[in-house]
Design a protein around this motif. Structure first.
Motif, mmCIF file in Angstrom:
data_model
loop_
_atom_site.group_PDB
_atom_site.id
_atom_site.type_symbol
_atom_site.label_atom_id
_atom_site.label_comp_id
_atom_site.label_asym_id
_atom_site.label_seq_id
_atom_site.Cartn_x
_atom_site.Cartn_y
_atom_site.Cartn_z
ATOM 1 N N VAL A 74 -38.291 42.137 2.421
ATOM 2 C CA VAL A 74 -37.588 41.296 2.920
ATOM 3 C C VAL A 74 -36.164 41.989 3.618
ATOM 4 N N PRO A 75 -35.527 41.334 4.654
ATOM 5 C CA PRO A 75 -34.388 42.358 4.932
ATOM 6 C C PRO A 75 -33.162 42.359 3.475
ATOM 7 N N ASP A 76 -32.676 43.275 3.184
ATOM 8 C CA ASP A 76 -31.531 44.159 1.960
ATOM 9 C C ASP A 76 -31.013 42.482 2.278
ATOM 10 N N SER A 77 -30.392 41.765 3.297
ATOM 11 C CA SER A 77 -29.296 41.024 4.112
ATOM 12 C C SER A 77 -29.107 39.608 3.173
ATOM 13 N N LEU A 78 -31.028 39.617 3.403
ATOM 14 C CA LEU A 78 -31.413 38.123 3.081
ATOM 15 C C LEU A 78 -31.569 38.033 1.463
ATOM 16 N N VAL A 79 -30.860 38.642 0.726
ATOM 17 C CA VAL A 79 -30.976 38.605 -0.916
ATOM 18 C C VAL A 79 -29.604 38.292 -1.415
ATOM 19 N N ASP A 80 -29.909 36.827 -2.003
ATOM 20 C CA ASP A 80 -28.660 37.173 -3.418
ATOM 21 C C ASP A 80 -28.855 37.688 -4.830
ATOM 22 N N TRP A 81 -27.830 38.647 -3.860
ATOM 23 C CA TRP A 81 -27.541 40.210 -5.262
ATOM 24 C C TRP A 81 -27.075 39.061 -6.684
ATOM 25 N N PRO A 82 -26.326 38.661 -6.669
ATOM 26 C CA PRO A 82 -25.382 37.734 -7.277
ATOM 27 C C PRO A 82 -26.238 36.772 -8.511
ATOM 28 N N ALA A 83 -27.441 35.931 -7.214
ATOM 29 C CA ALA A 83 -27.717 34.563 -8.261
ATOM 30 C C ALA A 83 -28.878 35.519 -8.771
ATOM 31 N N THR A 84 -29.260 36.464 -8.182
ATOM 32 C CA THR A 84 -30.890 37.223 -8.870
ATOM 33 C C THR A 84 -30.016 37.930 -10.289
ATOM 34 N N ALA A 85 -29.533 38.359 -10.418
ATOM 35 C CA ALA A 85 -28.520 39.192 -11.992
ATOM 36 C C ALA A 85 -28.594 38.036 -12.779
ATOM 37 N N LYS A 86 -28.006 37.187 -12.298
ATOM 38 C CA LYS A 86 -27.724 35.839 -12.925
ATOM 39 C C LYS A 86 -29.067 34.814 -13.679
ATOM 40 N N TYR A 87 -29.945 34.574 -12.611
ATOM 41 C CA TYR A 87 -30.481 34.353 -13.629
ATOM 42 C C TYR A 87 -31.437 35.614 -14.515
ATOM 43 N N ALA A 88 -31.536 36.974 -14.137
ATOM 44 C CA ALA A 88 -32.046 38.002 -14.871
ATOM 45 C C ALA A 88 -31.611 37.807 -16.382
ATOM 46 N N ALA A 89 -30.231 37.850 -16.133
ATOM 47 C CA ALA A 89 -29.610 37.935 -17.502
ATOM 48 C C ALA A 89 -29.728 36.206 -18.484
ATOM 49 N N GLU A 90 -29.790 35.428 -17.170
ATOM 50 C CA GLU A 90 -30.293 33.906 -18.444
ATOM 51 C C GLU A 90 -31.269 33.948 -19.270
ATOM 52 N N SER A 91 -32.003 34.462 -18.048
ATOM 53 C CA SER A 91 -33.440 34.834 -18.514
ATOM 54 C C SER A 91 -33.890 35.554 -20.142
ATOM 55 N N ALA A 92 -33.310 36.841 -20.006
ATOM 56 C CA ALA A 92 -33.243 37.721 -20.799
ATOM 57 C C ALA A 92 -32.684 37.110 -22.120
ATOM 58 N N SER A 93 -31.960 36.342 -21.644
ATOM 59 C CA SER A 93 -30.663 35.819 -23.448
ATOM 60 C C SER A 93 -32.205 34.314 -23.726
ATOM 61 N N ASP A 94 -32.501 33.621 -22.892
ATOM 62 C CA ASP A 94 -33.438 32.927 -23.543
ATOM 63 C C ASP A 94 -34.706 33.383 -24.231
ATOM 64 N N ARG A 95 -35.143 34.684 -23.811
ATOM 65 C CA ARG A 95 -36.256 35.531 -24.004
ATOM 66 C C ARG A 95 -35.740 35.884 -25.630
#
Length: 328
Positions: A74-95
């Motif tokens: 997928v093109p790099d420009s289509l990735v929402d990196w801040p949203a990806t990072a937020k989801y990763a942090a919340e997932s890590a906290s839930d785990r």
């Protein structure tokens, strides 16, 4: 250069100064007992791709799809990196919360199991259904032997319950607690046996004491041989009803153990002979149902003993330290 990925604290936003054609990869390698964190590559249109790993090649993000199990781009420009990072942090906290809750639940389960069935050696524990047990050593190996109540008013199908019978002061002015035969069925091969008792009042208020107060209620008695019986104690009853008990008590230590268990040991090694563990019921006197045992290092093996669990095949045996030998 490694790119931070979902599941870690650092932001996964790629460095804008990276050169075209540069490849940066992050692959997750979980331990043998860990769960693979769930990852998402979130796009700017609000959709996402569940992935297990990805790499950036120039202006493309190449990822391995967890749904289709193949590499996609997928093109790099289509990735929402801040949203990806937020989801990763919340997932890590839930785990982390789930792991903490699971660890606490496991600790509670272990504590409850330990209270019901404490360990007496690293590989031998008391049964969950309670009872009275003597820890012996035969041929160098620990064994648990269940002691059965013997004496007056004993039902042979007692299981783990403690039966109680008190002296009747109206019956006569002198009574004895006698056990049939000269030897108990269970013989200890060590002179310092440890006895474990799970307290069970059986609905009797006089016996509703705790492991902390049990020291006032249990004694070891040396039995006296008389013809074909063993005399545990003699009870003299005065005409005005006062009861006086005479028994050859052995100095005994009583300590609380896990749960409702108590640990009973003689203060000094016992000489070979016949003994009984007796329960004192306050004003009611001595429980006429006692737990008899003998001390005989040369006795044959006891039957129906509980032995240590075998060492697992994947566990290295414990090496015993050799004693030093003084060469001449």
């Amino acid at each position: 250069m490694m790119l931070a990925v979902p599941g870690v604290a650092a932001s996964p936003n790629p460095d804008p100064t990276h050169q075209a054609g540069e490849t940066r990869t992050k692959m997750e390698t979980p331990g043998p007992n860990s769960q693979r964190p769930f990852k998402r590559l979130i796009l700017k249109d609000g959709s996402f791709e569940p992935i297990s790993k990805y790499e950036i090649k120039g202006k493309l993000v190449r990822y391995f799809s967890s749904e289709r199990h193949e590499w996609e781009e997928v093109p790099d420009s289509l990735v929402d990196w801040p949203a990806t990072a937020k989801y990763a942090a919340e997932s890590a906290s839930d785990r982390q919360v789930r792991q903490t809750n699971s660890a606490e639940a496991d600790a509670r389960d272990r504590a409850e199991e330990e209270a019901r069935s404490p360990w007496v050696t690293p590989r031998l524990r008391l049964p969950e259904n309670g009872g009275v047990f003597l820890l012996d050593r035969f041929e160098g190996k620990p064994e648990l032997n269940q002691l059965r109540q013997n004496g007056a008013n004993v039902n042979k199908n007692t299981g783990g319950n403690i039966l109680r019978g008190a002296i009747n002061p109206i019956a006569s002015t002198k009574q004895t607690i006698e056990l049939a035969g000269l030897n108990a069925r269970m013989q200890s091969h060590v002179t310092d046996p440890t006895i474990y008792v799970e307290l069970d009042s059986g609905g009797d208020p006089s016996a509703a004491y705790t492991p902390q107060t049990a020291k006032d209620h249990f004694r070891i008695v040396r039995c006296e041989e008389k013809k074909d019986t063993r005399v545990v104690g003699v009870i003299n009853i005065a005409v005005y009803g006062k009861v006086k008990q005479n028994a050859e008590y052995v100095e005994t230590n009583v300590e609380p153990l896990a749960g409702n268990w108590v640990k009973i040991t003689p203060a000094k090694p016992l000489t070979p002979g016949e003994y009984a563990l007796v329960e004192l019921l306050g004003k009611q006197g001595m429980n006429t149902a006692v737990w008899d045992f003998g001390v005989n290092p040369s006795a044959p093996s006891n039957t129906n003993v509980r032995r240590e669990d075998p060492i697992p095949d994947n566990q290295a045996p414990v090496l015993q330290k050799r004693e030093k030998r003084n060469d001449p």
